[in-house]
Design a protein around this motif. Sequence first.
Motif, PDB file in Angstrom:
ATOM      1  N   GLY A 142       0.280   3.082  -3.199  1.00  0.00           N
ATOM      2  CA  GLY A 142      -0.742   4.023  -2.771  1.00  0.00           C
ATOM      3  C   GLY A 142      -2.144   3.425  -2.861  1.00  0.00           C
ATOM      4  O   GLY A 142      -2.349   2.295  -3.240  1.00  0.00           O
ATOM      5  N   GLU A 188       0.829  -1.207   0.000  1.00  0.00           N
ATOM      6  CA  GLU A 188       0.000   0.000   0.000  1.00  0.00           C
ATOM      7  C   GLU A 188       0.861   1.254   0.000  1.00  0.00           C
ATOM      8  O   GLU A 188       0.545   2.229  -0.675  1.00  0.00           O
ATOM      9  CB  GLU A 188      -0.939  -0.002   1.207  1.00  0.00           C
ATOM     10  CG  GLU A 188      -2.050  -1.021   1.081  1.00  0.00           C
ATOM     11  CD  GLU A 188      -2.916  -1.095   2.310  1.00  0.00           C
ATOM     12  OE1 GLU A 188      -2.584  -0.474   3.349  1.00  0.00           O
ATOM     13  OE2 GLU A 188      -3.940  -1.786   2.247  1.00  0.00           O
ATOM     14  N   ARG A 189       1.968   1.255   0.743  1.00  0.00           N
ATOM     15  CA  ARG A 189       2.866   2.407   0.742  1.00  0.00           C
ATOM     16  C   ARG A 189       3.490   2.605  -0.630  1.00  0.00           C
ATOM     17  O   ARG A 189       3.631   3.730  -1.107  1.00  0.00           O
ATOM     18  CB  ARG A 189       3.973   2.217   1.780  1.00  0.00           C
ATOM     19  CG  ARG A 189       3.556   2.529   3.199  1.00  0.00           C
ATOM     20  CD  ARG A 189       4.745   2.643   4.120  1.00  0.00           C
ATOM     21  NE  ARG A 189       5.627   1.477   4.059  1.00  0.00           N
ATOM     22  CZ  ARG A 189       5.503   0.368   4.788  1.00  0.00           C
ATOM     23  NH1 ARG A 189       4.499   0.281   5.651  1.00  0.00           N
ATOM     24  NH2 ARG A 189       6.348  -0.620   4.670  1.00  0.00           N
TER      25      ARG A 189
END
Length: 86
Positions: free
Chosen positions: A79, A75-76
Amino acid sequence: MQQDKHPDYHEVVFRDRSAGYAFLTRSTATSDRTIEWDDGETYPVVDVEISAESHPFYTGKARTVDSEGRVAAFERRYGGETGQGS
């Protein structure tokens, strides 16, 4: 038993250099290198990268994958939020 159809089956020493472990068994593997074994005989030696003595599964030193941390890293990196439809 037909003589010309079967490979040469002989005693061979397999040596795991990372664990400092060697064992004598019978195999069709060949090697130009030899080693003197505990019984005073000389046998071909085959070096292996991993054996039951050094494999993480058999030694109990296997790493567990942190799946939650991997999702957060995904997710980092990319995004957005996961789990939402388009």
